[in-house]
Each structure stands twice: as C-alpha cells, then as structure tokens.
Design a protein around this motif. Structure first.
Motif, PDB file in Angstrom:
ATOM      1  N   UNK A   1     -21.013  -2.104  11.765  1.00 50.50           N
ATOM      2  CA  UNK A   1     -21.863  -0.985  11.343  1.00 50.50           C
ATOM      3  C   UNK A   1     -23.091  -1.502  10.616  1.00 50.50           C
ATOM      4  N   UNK A   2     -22.896  -2.441   9.700  1.00 51.18           N
ATOM      5  CA  UNK A   2     -24.041  -2.990   8.962  1.00 51.18           C
ATOM      6  C   UNK A   2     -25.029  -3.658   9.917  1.00 51.18           C
ATOM      7  N   UNK A   3     -24.503  -4.403  10.875  1.00 53.75           N
ATOM      8  CA  UNK A   3     -25.361  -5.091  11.838  1.00 53.75           C
ATOM      9  C   UNK A   3     -26.137  -4.095  12.690  1.00 53.75           C
ATOM     10  N   UNK A   4     -25.466  -3.049  13.147  1.00 52.77           N
ATOM     11  CA  UNK A   4     -26.137  -2.030  13.957  1.00 52.77           C
ATOM     12  C   UNK A   4     -27.223  -1.305  13.160  1.00 52.77           C
ATOM     13  N   UNK A   5     -26.931  -1.020  11.895  1.00 56.06           N
ATOM     14  CA  UNK A   5     -27.911  -0.329  11.067  1.00 56.06           C
ATOM     15  C   UNK A   5     -29.140  -1.202  10.835  1.00 56.06           C
ATOM     16  N   UNK A   6     -28.898  -2.493  10.597  1.00 48.58           N
ATOM     17  CA  UNK A   6     -30.031  -3.408  10.439  1.00 48.58           C
ATOM     18  C   UNK A   6     -30.859  -3.477  11.718  1.00 48.58           C
ATOM     19  N   UNK A   7     -30.215  -3.216  12.842  1.00 44.80           N
ATOM     20  CA  UNK A   7     -30.904  -3.239  14.131  1.00 44.80           C
ATOM     21  C   UNK A   7     -31.394  -1.882  14.585  1.00 44.80           C
ATOM     22  N   UNK A   8     -31.564  -0.959  13.623  1.00 45.78           N
ATOM     23  CA  UNK A   8     -32.183   0.339  13.900  1.00 45.78           C
ATOM     24  C   UNK A   8     -31.307   1.289  14.720  1.00 45.78           C
ATOM     25  N   UNK A   9     -29.988   1.210  14.540  1.00 47.07           N
ATOM     26  CA  UNK A   9     -29.081   2.194  15.140  1.00 47.07           C
ATOM     27  C   UNK A   9     -28.362   2.881  13.987  1.00 47.07           C
ATOM     28  N   UNK A  10     -28.312   4.210  14.036  1.00 46.31           N
ATOM     29  CA  UNK A  10     -27.821   4.937  12.878  1.00 46.31           C
ATOM     30  C   UNK A  10     -26.692   5.907  13.242  1.00 46.31           C
ATOM     31  N   UNK A  11     -26.282   6.710  12.258  1.00 49.44           N
ATOM     32  CA  UNK A  11     -25.040   7.484  12.328  1.00 49.44           C
ATOM     33  C   UNK A  11     -24.882   8.287  13.610  1.00 49.44           C
ATOM     34  N   UNK A  12     -25.929   8.957  14.038  1.00 51.15           N
ATOM     35  CA  UNK A  12     -25.780   9.852  15.190  1.00 51.15           C
ATOM     36  C   UNK A  12     -25.405   9.108  16.471  1.00 51.15           C
ATOM     37  N   UNK A  13     -25.590   7.809  16.496  1.00 56.07           N
ATOM     38  CA  UNK A  13     -25.313   7.033  17.706  1.00 56.07           C
ATOM     39  C   UNK A  13     -24.208   6.001  17.523  1.00 56.07           C
TER      40      UNK A  13
END
Length: 354
Positions: free
Chosen positions: A317-329
């Motif tokens: 989750x942290x990695x995805x968020x750092x890569x501009x992917x957020x909760x809705x996806x």
C-alpha cells in the motif's frame, strides 16, 4: 424459533433463527452486509437497531463501546435477535458484486498435493451443482473438535463449481492448519460454508489490473487471473508474486505458460531470500519492491488487488501510494482471527479491507 429481520435501507425482510447471528442470516439470504473479521473485533459490521430486541453476544468492548450499545448499535457478526428486528446498515452496493447465498457443504477430499514445503493444495469434490462463487471469494472450513472455522480463499476458477481448490499454509502451532496438513487424507469428508467476501475484480472499470500476492495469498489472485483470461478479458493484467525462495514459489510454470499464451498478461515473480549462488534469474527482493521496479515507480491508471500477509499488504500500500495510486483504486483481502486480539484493534486500517 424464528423471527423476521428487516434490513434498511433496502427494505428486505428475511427469516432469522433465535440462535443465528444477524450477519449469518443476511449472508444465507443473499443480502450482503459490510464485514471483515467475523469475530467481533474489527467493527466493520456495525449496524443500527431501529426496532426490536437483540443480544450483543461476544462483541469486543473496544469494537462496540458502551455508549454505542446505549445508542442501540450492534455488531452483526455477534448479535442475535430476541424478537422481530429492524436494522439499518451501511450497504454500499457495487455494480460488479455478485450475490450468492451462503450455503453449507460437505465435500470429499479428492487429492492433496505438496505445492511447496509449507503449502498444500487440497482439492475437494462437492455434491450436486457445487458452489457458485465470484473469483476472489473464500469459504469457511470446519475443523473437527474446533468451534471456530478457518477461512481459505478459493484458488480455482468459478466455472469449476464441483471441484474446489484450497491452498493451505502450515502455521506453526496452528490447530486448523495442523489438522489439514497432518491428519486430513484423500477420501475424507470436509465440512465448509460459503461463499464469503467482497474481494473481486471490478470488471466494469476498464483500467489495467495489478495483482500483488505473497505466499499462499496467491489463491485469490490466481482465481481472478484465470477467470479474466477464460472470459477473454482484453485489459492488461500484471501478477507480481513474491515468495521467500524458489521452493516456495508455486504455480510458477503455470504463470509462465499463461504469459506466453496471452499477450495482455505479464508475470513478475520475486524471491526475497533465495540463495545467492542459485540459478534464479528473476527479481531478488520483496514483492512490493519488484512491483515498484517493474512499473518504474508509477502505478497511475491501474486497479490494484493485494492479497497476502498483513506486513506485505501494508508495504505494498505504501509503495502504491508513493507511486500515485490511492484508495479508490486499491483493494485488499485480510482475514482477522480472535488470536489477533487487541493488537488488531489498536491498528487503524489505511483502507477498508474486504
């Protein structure tokens, strides 16, 4: 004795036994309520009682505070009714969800295979028409002598309704996995119920699918992947799968073959603790690191589905968020047991776990 349970805001009324939990009655009637741990710990299934009398059962005082009880809230996974009852639930309908009533099954073990040194594949034949389920869902397996069932994802494709596959990792000291690994044999009967869960691919959304899995958490993503390919879905699908070493990386050859046959499928295996002098020529490191490397740190435009140990999920989750992917996806699958106790209650989930 049975009563009438009315669920608002959908206005549906179902029958409920006096010893049946609100959640169980709803699931068996094909009515979905938000839930996660099913042990009174996480508060995901909290509902408002509008009319009638209920018994709270084993709801944790942390998950259901005294003032909430005074406000006539309850946890659907623990609460039973003592009269006709009306509840109001936060039902967030999803156009991609399929509603299959929960049923009880007694299957016969057809085969048990060693997928890895710590994971067994258990194949169970069901009578009649078998079980209808959505790729990504799970079943509860009842262990002889144990009151609490164990949850295992369905690893096979939904079209295989009469032969289901469970991938079971041996948990040191675990009574349930100990029984399934050491005592269960081919030909034995196995009791289970299902399907459960809201972990599934949002097929109405055309965005590429990113599946991230670790260990036996591969079960749901494997089912999702094969279902998408069988349905000839043309969107890009990437599976990033991590294990400690080559011996623990199962279904590796299957995914290589699928990647060769389907131009829209990409397979990225990763080993976190492989011997340095081995012949492994794939990624060495953790699964979230492999995903970051493969996507060059940019995950925008994907729908991500995460399944595996909690530590892996949080890192992903942290990695995805750092890569501009957020909760809705981002969608995750977590199972909580009573053994998680206060530790699980003390943690605030980053996202709604399904």
């Amino acid at each position: 004795m049975s009563y009438q349970l009315t669920i608002e805001p959908i206005g549906q009324t179902i029958e409920i036994g006096d010893d049946q939990t609100i959640l169980d009655a709803c699931m068996r009637a094909g009515v979905w309520l938000p839930h996660a741990c099913c042990h009174g710990l996480c508060a995901t299934c909290k509902v408002q009682v509008r009319d009638g009398e209920i018994e709270h059962g084993q709801a944790s005082p942390f998950a259901l505070m005294d003032f909430e009880r005074d406000e006539r809230k309850c946890l659907a996974c623990c609460a039973t009714v003592q009269s006709d009852v009306t509840i109001e639930a936060d039902i967030d309908e999803d156009v991609d969800a399929r509603h299959f009533p929960v049923r009880d099954y007694t299957g016969r073990v057809k085969e048990i295979t060693d997928l890895t040194p710590t994971i067994k594949g258990i194949f169970v034949e069901l009578e009649g028409d078998g079980i209808e389920f959505q790729a990504g869902q799970y079943v509860n397996v009842y262990i002889p002598g144990e009151d609490m069932p164990r949850a295992f994802s369905l690893a096979g494709e939904p079209t295989s309704r009469t032969l289901i596959e469970l991938n079971v990792r041996r948990v040191p000291g675990g009574k349930g996995t100990g029984y399934l690994h050491e005592e269960l044999k081919s030909g034995d009967a196995l009791r289970l119920s299902g399907p459960y869960g809201r972990f599934f691919v949002r097929k109405s959304d055309p965005q590429p699918v990113l599946l991230i899995a670790g260990g036996s958490g591969l079960s749901s993503p494997k089912s999702m992947l094969i279902d998408l390919l069988e349905q000839r879905d043309e969107r890009p699908v990437t599976l990033v799968y991590g294990a400690r070493n080559r011996a623990e990386l199962y279904y590796h050859e299957l995914f290589l073959q699928l990647a060769d046959r389907h131009a829209n499928f990409t397979y990225v295996p990763a080993l976190s603790d492989e011997q340095e002098d081995s012949e492994w020529d794939g990624y060495r490191g953790y699964v979230h690191e492999a995903a970051k490397t493969h996507f060059d740190g940019n995950f925008r435009g994907n729908k991500a589905y995460l399944c595996g140990p909690p530590v892996m999920i949080e890192a992903a989750i942290r990695t995805l968020m750092h890569g501009q992917l957020f909760e809705r996806d981002i969608y995750t699958e977590k199972f909580l047991t009573s053994a998680d106790g206060a530790e699980a209650l003390a943690k605030s989930p980053l996202f709604r776990s399904i």
